[in-house]
Design an enzyme around this catalytic site. Sequence first.
Site, PDB file in Angstrom:
ATOM      1  N   HIS A  22      64.154 -51.192   8.054  1.00  0.00           N
ATOM      2  CA  HIS A  22      64.611 -52.371   8.763  1.00  0.00           C
ATOM      3  C   HIS A  22      63.543 -52.866   9.879  1.00  0.00           C
ATOM      4  CE1 HIS A  22      67.333 -55.529  10.498  1.00  0.00           C
ATOM      5  NE2 HIS A  22      67.869 -55.282   9.146  1.00  0.00           N
ATOM      6  N   ASP A  50      74.093 -56.633   3.805  1.00  0.00           N
ATOM      7  CA  ASP A  50      73.162 -56.023   4.336  1.00  0.00           C
ATOM      8  C   ASP A  50      73.375 -54.694   4.820  1.00  0.00           C
ATOM      9  OD1 ASP A  50      70.877 -58.845   5.034  1.00  0.00           O
ATOM     10  OD2 ASP A  50      71.906 -58.300   3.175  1.00  0.00           O
ATOM     11  N   HIS A 107      77.569 -57.822   6.171  1.00  0.00           N
ATOM     12  CA  HIS A 107      76.943 -56.588   6.541  1.00  0.00           C
ATOM     13  C   HIS A 107      78.088 -55.437   6.030  1.00  0.00           C
ATOM     14  CE1 HIS A 107      74.356 -58.976   9.053  1.00  0.00           C
ATOM     15  NE2 HIS A 107      73.521 -58.063   8.805  1.00  0.00           N
ATOM     16  N   HIS A 143      65.970 -54.136   1.056  1.00  0.00           N
ATOM     17  CA  HIS A 143      66.075 -54.343   2.468  1.00  0.00           C
ATOM     18  C   HIS A 143      65.009 -53.813   3.369  1.00  0.00           C
ATOM     19  CE1 HIS A 143      67.790 -57.299   5.131  1.00  0.00           C
ATOM     20  NE2 HIS A 143      68.659 -56.202   6.089  1.00  0.00           N
TER      21      HIS A 143
END
Length: 272
Positions: free
Chosen positions: A153, A98, A239, A149
């Site tokens: 964020h 991510d 990540h 994504h």
Amino acid sequence: MRARGWAVVSAAIAVTTVTTAGAWQVGSADASRAKVTVVGSGTATATSAKGGDADRPHGADRPSPRVTPDRPVPVPTSPPAMDDRIPAAGRTIYLTFDDGPDPRWTPQVLRLLKQYGAHATFFEVGVHATEHPSLVRQVRQAGHRIGNHSWDHSDLTKLGPTALSSQLDRTATALGQPLRCVRPPYGAVNKTVTNAIHSRHQHVALWDVDTRDWSKPGANAIAQQAISGAHPGAVILMHDGGGDRSQSIAALATVLRNLHSRGYQLKSLPTC
């Protein structure tokens, strides 16, 4: 569900709401237990900060680039059935990364994956994809898959319809090809978010093994979380952006070596 057509969202799809509090701050570590929908076989509990995401606001140190799409948002030409579960596939594990792409960390992840003949799924943030389009291309050219994504964020469950659509569509345009899956930041989903994603003929893609690499507990601890949680069909969260990921890179080498020795195949998510 196929008889009703791909545009109809099955009432049988379970939606789990993640409660998050406060702002996404540097070094934050919310120890609350976050309920996530497992894309394999039901529901699991994962301990995470904001649902297992990174530890600083994206673009906190510089203004986010503003992108106005000048072409239609790409959508799949053959929309998938709206079932977010991943079918069982023997000794297969799905690594996911991510918050990238990041020019320092993403290339290192790609090199390690190539070394072990592994494929993964990268859930990329629109702001970073706009800043580093060559990295988006590198991920695809290496045979990996890419998911949405969000643009910056944001917690999608806290947005109105216009802002929610902007988060999804601006990112889809920045990533440049039809996308088949979305990982909402923090794993935060509700009916509104799920319906918005499904209406774009895309899947909600969460996880069931959180390595907690966002908390920087050390490479050994990160690796142990992944290795101990590994099972056929596991979706492992790591990540490649959003902060200092040196521990994640060191842990990934151990994880790949261990899973490879145990006979696991590492593939991209089939729903993406």
